[in-house]
Design an enzyme around this catalytic site. Structure first.
Site, PDB file in Angstrom:
ATOM      1  N   ARG A 149       0.866  -1.176   0.000  1.00 32.31           N
ATOM      2  CA  ARG A 149       0.000   0.000   0.000  1.00 32.31           C
ATOM      3  C   ARG A 149       0.906   1.230   0.000  1.00 32.31           C
ATOM      4  O   ARG A 149       2.030   1.190   0.498  1.00 32.31           O
ATOM      5  CB  ARG A 149      -0.893   0.016   1.240  1.00 32.31           C
ATOM      6  N   LYS A 173      -2.245  -2.118   7.850  1.00 32.53           N
ATOM      7  CA  LYS A 173      -3.448  -1.606   8.493  1.00 32.53           C
ATOM      8  C   LYS A 173      -3.528  -2.095   9.931  1.00 32.53           C
ATOM      9  O   LYS A 173      -3.218  -3.238  10.227  1.00 32.53           O
ATOM     10  CB  LYS A 173      -4.697  -2.047   7.720  1.00 32.53           C
ATOM     11  N   HIS A 244      -1.735   2.299  -6.156  1.00 34.16           N
ATOM     12  CA  HIS A 244      -2.500   1.072  -5.929  1.00 34.16           C
ATOM     13  C   HIS A 244      -2.549   0.199  -7.181  1.00 34.16           C
ATOM     14  O   HIS A 244      -2.725  -1.017  -7.080  1.00 34.16           O
ATOM     15  CB  HIS A 244      -3.919   1.428  -5.475  1.00 34.16           C
ATOM     16  N   ARG A 247       0.065  -2.329  -6.943  1.00 32.78           N
ATOM     17  CA  ARG A 247      -0.336  -3.384  -5.998  1.00 32.78           C
ATOM     18  C   ARG A 247      -1.269  -4.381  -6.687  1.00 32.78           C
ATOM     19  O   ARG A 247      -1.114  -5.598  -6.539  1.00 32.78           O
ATOM     20  CB  ARG A 247      -1.016  -2.735  -4.787  1.00 32.78           C
ATOM     21  N   HIS A 270      -4.250  -8.904   3.496  1.00 30.08           N
ATOM     22  CA  HIS A 270      -5.713  -8.908   3.559  1.00 30.08           C
ATOM     23  C   HIS A 270      -6.180  -9.727   4.760  1.00 30.08           C
ATOM     24  O   HIS A 270      -5.700 -10.840   4.976  1.00 30.08           O
ATOM     25  CB  HIS A 270      -6.310  -9.518   2.281  1.00 30.08           C
ATOM     26  N   TYR A 279      -9.139 -10.949  -7.518  1.00 32.69           N
ATOM     27  CA  TYR A 279      -8.168 -11.181  -8.584  1.00 32.69           C
ATOM     28  C   TYR A 279      -8.478 -12.450  -9.380  1.00 32.69           C
ATOM     29  O   TYR A 279      -8.008 -12.605 -10.503  1.00 32.69           O
ATOM     30  CB  TYR A 279      -6.760 -11.244  -7.992  1.00 32.69           C
TER      31      TYR A 279
END
Length: 300
Positions: A149, A173, A244, A247, A270, A279
């Site tokens: 990120r 995160k 992004h 990414r 994630h 994806y």
């Protein structure tokens, strides 16, 4: 005594800082969203303990009419739910009006992806005569090699680089750390940048950061956006791209090469495999081996 919305919001923000593992960006977005709600409630003369689900639905309908994207609406609803749950828990309001508030359907959004050739053209667009050339190459290679990120890139610290061992440690995160293998190409790019970084007069307090601007401060998210968009323009890439995009390209190219979806999930940081499964809609044909053997940059 009736409490003002602003006072309750201040208390909630303190709660987020101390109690919850939200990322800085999410916390800021929640407070901005709730500030907008507070202005709306003040305009219609509704106190925090008088708010009903009808008031919130009306506000959400206004957002829809204004053309606010469903994803942004969904984030706002999440902020409302979290805020009023906190108010009910602390006894500031008698009931939680968000219990019957529906979250807007976001739908599937397929991310923009660059081809390997477009990645190469992005790097080829770097002007090697500039002082920032080695830095910008290291930025592109690191974003693409590790699927970071942009916030993880801007806060990357030199002490968290283990280049000879072939991995880096990033803080994602919720301040959750993860170990990510780094490709030899990205490793070489960072090593080429380090002497140039060493020649910069670093501002006090900025010594830990890897990527610096010419004034010796760490790069901002907006500066990374600007670097990539300028390179895309120079390279003649017509797609709308951002940090992004690299990414997304990282994850897609790994999947196309045969990497396991669970491994990609761990690399991206994630929480849920469902986030990574977007994806699969880009390429369903391969889910076989481990991650590094399938990244294009590892076969250079």
């Amino acid at each position: 005594m009736q409490q003002l919305f602003s006072d309750l919001l201040d208390a909630y923000e303190a709660h987020l800082l101390l109690e919850r593992g939200l990322s800085e960006n999410t916390r800021i977005a929640y407070i901005q969203d709730l500030s907008r709600l507070g202005e709306h409630l003040d305009f219609i003369g509704i106190a925090p303990d008088e708010v009903t689900v009808s008031h919130l639905r009306s506000f959400c309908a206004d957002l829809f009419d204004l053309g606010i994207a469903p994803r942004s609406q969904a984030r706002m609803v999440s902020a409302f739910k979290s805020f009023f749950h906190y108010l009910k828990f602390t006894g500031a309001i008698p009931a939680n009006p968000t219990e019957l508030l529906e979250t807007p359907r976001i739908g599937l959004h397929l991310p923009e992806v660059l081809t390997v050739a477009e990645i190469d053209s992005l790097i080829a667009a770097i002007d090697t005569s500039t002082a920032e050339a080695t830095r910008n190459r290291a930025i592109i290679e690191t974003l693409y090699s590790c699927g970071l990120r942009v916030s993880e890139l801007t806060t990357m610290q030199i002490s968290r680089l283990f280049l000879d061992e072939g991995y880096i440690v990033v803080s994602g995160k919720g301040s959750k750390e993860r170990i990510i293998p780094i490709s030899p190409v990205a490793t070489d790019a960072i090593k080429a940048y380090l002497p140039d970084r060493g020649a910069i007069a670093v501002k006090p307090g900025e010594e830990a950061y890897l990527f610096l601007n010419r004034r010796g401060a760490h790069l901002t998210r907006q500066m990374i956006f600007t670097i990539i968009r300028r390179l895309a323009d120079t390279a003649g890439i017509l797609k709308t791209i951002s940090p992004h995009t690299l990414r997304h390209s990282f994850a897609t190219h790994l999947l196309e090469g045969g990497a396991n979806l669970r491994a990609i999930q761990q690399m991206l940081g994630h929480e849920s495999i469902a986030t990574t499964e977007i994806y699969i809609h880009l390429d369903r044909s391969h889910l076989r081996n481990e991650i590094l053997s399938h990244h294009p940059r590892n076969n250079k």
